[in-house]
Design a protein around this motif. Sequence first.
Motif, PDB file in Angstrom:
ATOM      1  N   LEU A 118       8.924   2.499  -0.827  1.00 34.27           N
ATOM      2  CA  LEU A 118       9.117   2.241   0.595  1.00 34.27           C
ATOM      3  C   LEU A 118       8.794   0.802   0.970  1.00 34.27           C
ATOM      4  O   LEU A 118       9.498   0.190   1.783  1.00 34.27           O
ATOM      5  N   TYR A 119       7.754   0.230   0.381  1.00 31.48           N
ATOM      6  CA  TYR A 119       7.392  -1.130   0.781  1.00 31.48           C
ATOM      7  C   TYR A 119       8.505  -2.125   0.498  1.00 31.48           C
ATOM      8  O   TYR A 119       8.654  -3.128   1.219  1.00 31.48           O
ATOM      9  N   LYS A 120       9.329  -1.873  -0.513  1.00 26.30           N
ATOM     10  CA  LYS A 120      10.456  -2.776  -0.778  1.00 26.30           C
ATOM     11  C   LYS A 120      11.556  -2.593   0.266  1.00 26.30           C
ATOM     12  O   LYS A 120      12.223  -3.563   0.647  1.00 26.30           O
ATOM     13  N   LEU A 121      11.759  -1.377   0.738  1.00 21.60           N
ATOM     14  CA  LEU A 121      12.722  -1.172   1.824  1.00 21.60           C
ATOM     15  C   LEU A 121      12.272  -1.879   3.100  1.00 21.60           C
ATOM     16  O   LEU A 121      13.105  -2.242   3.937  1.00 21.60           O
ATOM     17  N   LEU A 122      10.963  -2.082   3.234  1.00 21.81           N
ATOM     18  CA  LEU A 122      10.416  -2.722   4.432  1.00 21.81           C
ATOM     19  C   LEU A 122      10.310  -4.234   4.282  1.00 21.81           C
ATOM     20  O   LEU A 122       9.772  -4.907   5.165  1.00 21.81           O
ATOM     21  N   GLY A 123      10.787  -4.769   3.166  1.00 22.61           N
ATOM     22  CA  GLY A 123      10.806  -6.221   3.015  1.00 22.61           C
ATOM     23  C   GLY A 123      10.003  -6.765   1.871  1.00 22.61           C
ATOM     24  O   GLY A 123      10.039  -7.965   1.601  1.00 22.61           O
ATOM     25  N   PRO A 352       9.601   5.734  -6.222  1.00 20.49           N
ATOM     26  CA  PRO A 352      10.598   5.635  -5.151  1.00 20.49           C
ATOM     27  C   PRO A 352      10.146   6.361  -3.894  1.00 20.49           C
ATOM     28  O   PRO A 352       9.432   7.357  -3.946  1.00 20.49           O
ATOM     29  N   GLY A 353      10.580   5.837  -2.748  1.00 19.82           N
ATOM     30  CA  GLY A 353      10.174   6.423  -1.476  1.00 19.82           C
ATOM     31  C   GLY A 353       8.691   6.237  -1.246  1.00 19.82           C
ATOM     32  O   GLY A 353       8.135   5.157  -1.460  1.00 19.82           O
ATOM     33  N   LEU A 354       8.031   7.295  -0.837  1.00 20.48           N
ATOM     34  CA  LEU A 354       6.592   7.238  -0.627  1.00 20.48           C
ATOM     35  C   LEU A 354       5.816   7.154  -1.931  1.00 20.48           C
ATOM     36  O   LEU A 354       4.644   6.778  -1.946  1.00 20.48           O
TER      37      LEU A 354
END
Length: 394
Positions: A118-123, A352-354
């Motif tokens: 998730l942290y990569k999806l957030l930048g 992946p994800g959480l």
Amino acid sequence: MKITDIRVTHVNVPFDAPFWWTAGLYGGASKSIVEVETDEGLVGLGEAPWWHFGEVIKAEIAPALIGADPLDLADCEARCVPPWQITANTGENAASVAFGAVELALWDIRGKAFGLPLYKLLGGAVRKDIPFSEYFAFRPQQDGAGGEMSPEAIVDYCLRMRAEHGSSIFEGKLILGDPELEIRTVRMLREALGAGVQLKLDSNMQWSLTTARWVLREIEPFNIRNYEDPVASFEEMAALRQHSRIPFSTHVPDLRRAVALGAPDTFVCNFAALGGLSRTLKFIAACEAMGKGFWCYSNDLGIMTAAYLHVVAATPWITEASQSLFRWQVGDVIEDGPFRQQNDTVRVPEGPGLGVALDDGAMKRWAAHFAENGPMNHFTDPASPGRYRRLPLN
């Protein structure tokens, strides 16, 4: 991709011993665990901050989302949540909180779909080791745990946490309705732990403004990092600010009022209570623009805690330690849970994800606990059975 099913499971996870807060004895958490299934075999995990929001999910949110695209967050929210201006005006915000728990699962699906944490999806991560405070409180003894019912016992407990876990950030509730007891305990903690340790306090709005002025005047020399909700309103905090330099925090997410009044300084929030991860990110950005701090709530299980880890990892503005009651939780619903800090930090998951998975055996155990005992009662006052306490205590 389409949502095919949404399962909700109520669970209890008790503490090894209850602790005293303003409303009585607090014995543990009652949560709703959310599993969102898709036609591509992906399952997203969410967590509601209190079990009754799970009932709203079952009755209202789940039927509205069957067949929806889990990656289209705007469409999913529009199916479930009325305009916030209306719900804020009428107090009917249960749908927002319930959707917030489900929306966390949708973010988990998104990460799994792209194979990214998730942290990569957030930048991307600006930090990987996420700080959390160690917690202390007055706790009656239960089955060999707890027993910290005096200032001396509180000090001994904190010294033990430092020796065993490298803890140097401590937050606590010194709530027995006795201001002199709080002042004495703070003095003893600072003397025992030394100048390099962070001390934060939380009274859960127990003090009147008059008593709070006295208490904060007496403890200010001991370098209190933050005091959460010393009084019951922002207006009283603003009045208290005239007498104290100690920063204040709150669980009440009213940014406009905080900016207008100049207090409190920081918000401490659960992501579902803010309406989901997307709305939380907007709220944090607004806090940054207005110069208000933000950190994360305590007494959550591993799913919500994982979300905290990822968001703090990806958010430069969040620099202070979030709250935690990890050490007292006797279990969790995730594999290898609960999270527990070492040297004040927990590492952000890389899956992946959480990055967390349910422990089927633990889910069955804690669901059975809920089914057999009902939800945990946070308002038990042994001195007044069947009655709720009223604020302030002093």
